[in-house]
Design a protein around this motif. Structure first.
Motif, mmCIF file in Angstrom:
data_model
loop_
_atom_site.group_PDB
_atom_site.id
_atom_site.type_symbol
_atom_site.label_atom_id
_atom_site.label_comp_id
_atom_site.label_asym_id
_atom_site.label_seq_id
_atom_site.Cartn_x
_atom_site.Cartn_y
_atom_site.Cartn_z
ATOM 1 N N PRO A 178 0.818 -1.220 0.000
ATOM 2 C CA PRO A 178 0.000 0.000 0.000
ATOM 3 C C PRO A 178 0.850 1.269 0.000
ATOM 4 O O PRO A 178 1.876 1.355 0.683
ATOM 5 C CB PRO A 178 -0.814 -0.126 1.293
ATOM 6 C CG PRO A 178 -0.919 -1.607 1.518
ATOM 7 C CD PRO A 178 0.397 -2.166 1.059
ATOM 8 N N GLY A 179 0.407 2.239 -0.779
ATOM 9 C CA GLY A 179 1.101 3.515 -0.855
ATOM 10 C C GLY A 179 2.099 3.619 -1.984
ATOM 11 O O GLY A 179 2.629 4.702 -2.247
ATOM 12 N N PHE A 180 2.373 2.498 -2.672
ATOM 13 C CA PHE A 180 3.309 2.480 -3.796
ATOM 14 C C PHE A 180 2.529 2.192 -5.072
ATOM 15 O O PHE A 180 1.948 1.109 -5.228
ATOM 16 C CB PHE A 180 4.382 1.409 -3.597
ATOM 17 C CG PHE A 180 5.417 1.750 -2.565
ATOM 18 C CD1 PHE A 180 6.700 2.122 -2.933
ATOM 19 C CD2 PHE A 180 5.110 1.707 -1.203
ATOM 20 C CE1 PHE A 180 7.654 2.431 -1.976
ATOM 21 C CE2 PHE A 180 6.053 2.016 -0.242
ATOM 22 C CZ PHE A 180 7.339 2.380 -0.624
ATOM 23 N N VAL A 181 2.502 3.151 -5.990
ATOM 24 C CA VAL A 181 1.798 2.991 -7.264
ATOM 25 C C VAL A 181 2.777 2.443 -8.292
ATOM 26 O O VAL A 181 3.851 3.020 -8.521
ATOM 27 C CB VAL A 181 1.218 4.327 -7.749
ATOM 28 C CG1 VAL A 181 0.563 4.161 -9.122
ATOM 29 C CG2 VAL A 181 0.215 4.862 -6.738
ATOM 30 N N ASN A 182 2.402 1.338 -8.898
ATOM 31 C CA ASN A 182 3.227 0.721 -9.937
ATOM 32 C C ASN A 182 2.485 0.747 -11.273
ATOM 33 O O ASN A 182 1.290 0.449 -11.327
ATOM 34 C CB ASN A 182 3.573 -0.730 -9.590
ATOM 35 C CG ASN A 182 4.398 -0.849 -8.328
ATOM 36 O OD1 ASN A 182 3.854 -1.033 -7.247
ATOM 37 N ND2 ASN A 182 5.708 -0.722 -8.458
ATOM 38 N N ASP A 183 3.191 1.112 -12.336
ATOM 39 C CA ASP A 183 2.626 1.000 -13.671
ATOM 40 C C ASP A 183 2.709 -0.463 -14.089
ATOM 41 O O ASP A 183 3.784 -1.072 -14.038
ATOM 42 C CB ASP A 183 3.395 1.881 -14.650
ATOM 43 C CG ASP A 183 3.219 3.358 -14.340
ATOM 44 O OD1 ASP A 183 2.188 3.709 -13.753
ATOM 45 O OD2 ASP A 183 4.119 4.151 -14.686
ATOM 46 N N LEU A 184 1.593 -1.027 -14.517
ATOM 47 C CA LEU A 184 1.509 -2.469 -14.726
ATOM 48 C C LEU A 184 2.038 -2.912 -16.078
ATOM 49 O O LEU A 184 2.336 -4.093 -16.262
ATOM 50 C CB LEU A 184 0.055 -2.921 -14.562
ATOM 51 C CG LEU A 184 -0.581 -2.570 -13.212
ATOM 52 C CD1 LEU A 184 -2.020 -3.051 -13.162
ATOM 53 C CD2 LEU A 184 0.229 -3.170 -12.072
ATOM 54 N N SER A 241 5.072 7.229 -4.391
ATOM 55 C CA SER A 241 5.358 6.499 -3.143
ATOM 56 C C SER A 241 5.729 7.502 -2.058
ATOM 57 O O SER A 241 5.995 8.675 -2.356
ATOM 58 C CB SER A 241 6.491 5.490 -3.357
ATOM 59 O OG SER A 241 7.732 6.135 -3.596
ATOM 60 N N PRO A 242 5.765 7.070 -0.791
ATOM 61 C CA PRO A 242 6.086 8.000 0.295
ATOM 62 C C PRO A 242 7.458 8.647 0.119
ATOM 63 O O PRO A 242 8.365 8.073 -0.498
ATOM 64 C CB PRO A 242 6.051 7.106 1.548
ATOM 65 C CG PRO A 242 5.139 5.980 1.169
ATOM 66 C CD PRO A 242 5.391 5.727 -0.280
ATOM 67 N N ALA A 243 7.619 9.816 0.682
ATOM 68 C CA ALA A 243 8.879 10.557 0.589
ATOM 69 C C ALA A 243 10.034 9.699 1.094
ATOM 70 O O ALA A 243 9.921 9.017 2.117
ATOM 71 C CB ALA A 243 8.786 11.851 1.391
ATOM 72 N N GLY A 244 11.145 9.724 0.342
ATOM 73 C CA GLY A 244 12.332 8.977 0.723
ATOM 74 C C GLY A 244 12.351 7.543 0.241
ATOM 75 O O GLY A 244 13.337 6.829 0.465
ATOM 76 N N THR A 245 11.273 7.094 -0.430
ATOM 77 C CA THR A 245 11.205 5.729 -0.958
ATOM 78 C C THR A 245 11.224 5.782 -2.493
ATOM 79 O O THR A 245 11.329 6.851 -3.082
ATOM 80 C CB THR A 245 9.924 5.027 -0.481
ATOM 81 O OG1 THR A 245 8.774 5.668 -1.083
ATOM 82 C CG2 THR A 245 9.797 5.091 1.031
ATOM 83 N N GLU A 246 11.106 4.633 -3.113
ATOM 84 C CA GLU A 246 11.062 4.569 -4.575
ATOM 85 C C GLU A 246 10.128 3.470 -5.023
ATOM 86 O O GLU A 246 10.180 2.343 -4.517
ATOM 87 C CB GLU A 246 12.459 4.290 -5.155
ATOM 88 C CG GLU A 246 12.544 4.380 -6.664
ATOM 89 C CD GLU A 246 12.513 5.821 -7.180
ATOM 90 O OE1 GLU A 246 11.615 6.123 -7.995
ATOM 91 O OE2 GLU A 246 13.362 6.629 -6.763
#
Length: 534
Positions: A53-59, A384-389
């Motif tokens: 949750p919180g991480f959007v991935n292009d499929l 995604s949340p700040a500081g993540t990828e």
């Protein structure tokens, strides 16, 4: 929708080409219904939270230089319907195991300066390539995105270049990308950038046409960058849908079309999986794979034997394995400039491109795969949340291997091994991982047959007048009133909307010839300037 519904046109499939066709038709004042088998539109332009949750991935697809450059997409003014483009600080990097990275920077002058610092003279040669692009950009894009033959656009190119330079450009178009790099540059960077972009398709780096493909994508990157929709790839599809619905288009999702109805020698509608018929007064536009249209949806209709023979030898591009990650921190690249690049190529050096292409050709598992890696939060901080990828990678694999079970797991490890070589400690940043096999891609989108994401090879033998079969390179089919609107039609893969727009244009033109007076109505639409004058 009633058991039997009627519209001016039916669009089969809600991928980007189907959505562009839908918009073109409603702009012309047609009553149109689009029918999509999946629960949401977008085809290979969709996103979701598949890792954590919180991480959007292009499929599927992720970066859209062709969409940003396409006059078709631009003239839809999707920014008025919620689309926002975002870009990374650098367009692209190619990272090698020794810590070197060639970088396509935002400004051509900055790219040239860095290349010239590595090999004096390469900067000037790079700007010569960019100047050539600037000279013919608009007529070239028009030529690429309109039905074959592009007579008007070709004439504009000839006028701008003159006879001698036109011959030089024609030579570039058929030059292998490795030869193109060797002729013009001395340092390693330009060849890595050009060849890596050429390998986005399935043309080997020593094959004719690869130079054109590499030059085109590289120059687009230098021109419009590799932009992404804010919030995920699906936002591009959602904007196309919102625009069409605002003009009265109807969409039916979660319902598959099982047949195109042909009556009195003309496409007159479609049959759905539940037996429902939707009739089309003016045309049916199919955003589906070419073999699926001719072999499945027209299974009960007699078609020319030559067409069926050609469809049976239709060549798919190579399957794709895609891996999505949620990373707790940015990727620890050895090459400093790779940190700011939205797209990173890795896994091979200049000679490794050839080895990788040979592996695909002979059906051998690549020991060192060429990998495209996307840093989506670097490109769009909302992913995604700040500081993540939020990140992904994909690589092409041979057709002849069952990419499931142990074979799939082993190749995912090869992908991560390649990342560890250029970004030591990459595995330590993982929060979650989600793998899409070729079969998974096809299950999610029936047009991605066998995990092929380009709707058929980009090889010259299946482009232009040979796409999807030898003919006129146009969206018309042997069935009057039926048009091929998918990337299986000219000009092929990539998110630019041209196959859908060309199909809509053909349908509108055919109806105008049948009924007269429609051209006056078209003059009031945003598409009129792209239509040939009578």
């Amino acid at each position: 929708m009633s058991p039997v519904s009627t519209a001016d046109a039916v669009v089969i499939g809600g991928g980007p080409n189907g959505l562009v066709a839908l918009n073109a038709l409603v702009d012309a004042g047609w009553d149109v219904v689009l029918i999509e088998a999946n629960d949401e539109v977008g085809g290979a332009v969709r996103s979701g939270e598949v890792t954590t949750p919180g991480f959007v991935n292009d499929l599927f697809s992720a970066f859209y230089p062709l969409a940003a450059a396409s006059p078709i997409i631009r003239d839809l003014h999707l920014e008025q319907h919620g689309l926002v483009w975002r870009r990374a600080p650098h367009v692209l990097a190619h990272a090698l195991d020794d810590g070197y990275a060639a970088v396509l920077r935002d400004r051509a002058e900055d790219t040239a300066a860095a290349l010239d610092a590595e090999a004096p003279g390469d900067g000037e040669a790079w700007l010569e390539l960019v100047h050539g692009w600037d000279q013919i950009r608009d007529p070239l894009l028009d030529a690429l995105f309109t039905p074959f033959p592009p007579v008007t656009s070709a004439a504009r190119i000839l006028r701008r270049l003159g006879a001698a330079d036109t011959l030089d450009f024609a030579r570039l178009a058929v030059t292998p990308v490795r030869r193109l790099a060797d002729e013009r540059f001395t340092g390693p960077g330009p060849g890595l950038l050009l060849t890596g972009n050429a390998m986005h398709g399935d043309i080997p780096p020593d094959a004719a046409g690869s130079g054109m493909f590499g030059w085109l994508l590289t120059m687009l990157g230098q021109d419009v960058g590799f932009p992404v929709p804010e919030g995920g790839a699906g936002e591009l599809a959602h904007a196309l849908r919102r625009r069409a619905e605002s003009k009265g288009a109807r969409l039916l999702t979660g319902t598959a079309v099982t047949a195109v109805i042909v009556e009195h020698g003309r496409a007159s509608g479609v049959r759905l999986a539940d037996g429902t018929m939707v009739r089309a007064r003016r045309g049916v536009l199919a955003d589906v794979a070419a073999p699926a249209l001719y072999r499945d949806l027209l299974a009960g209709h007699r078609l020319p034997a030559r067409l069926l023979r050609d469809i049976d030898r239709f060549q798919w591009d190579n399957p794709t394995i895609k891996v999505n990650w949620a990373l707790e921190q940015p990727v620890p690249w050895l090459a400093e400039d790779a940190h700011g690049a939205g797209t990173v190529h890795l896994g091979v050096d200049a000679d490794g491109f050839v080895d990788f292409a040979a592996d695909l050709s002979v059906g051998r598992t690549p020991a060192r795969p060429f990998i495209l890696f996307g840093q989506m939060t670097t490109s769009d901080p909302t992913r995604s949340p700040a500081g993540t990828e939020s990140a992904w990678a994909y690589t092409h694999v041979p057709h002849t291997i069952d990419w499931s079970g142990d074979h799939l797991a082993a190749h995912v490890e090869r992908i991560e091994d390649a990342l560890e070589r250029v970004a030591p400690g990459f595995r330590d940043t993982r929060l979650a991982r989600h793998v899409q096999s070729p079969a998974d891609l096809e299950d999610a989108n029936a047009n991605l047959v066998g995990g092929a994401v380009n709707a058929g090879t980009s090889g010259l033998h299946q482009q232009l007048v040979f796409r999807p079969t030898p003919g006129l390179g146009r969206p018309e089919t042997p069935v009057p009133g039926l048009y091929l609107a998918s990337a299986a039609a000219h000009p092929g893969g990539g998110v630019h909307g041209a196959p859908g727009w060309n199909a809509a244009r053909a349908a509108i033109g055919a109806h105008a010839r049948l009924t007269g007076g429609v051209r006056r109505a078209l003059a009031r639409t945003a598409w009129a300037r792209l239509l040939p004058r009578p």
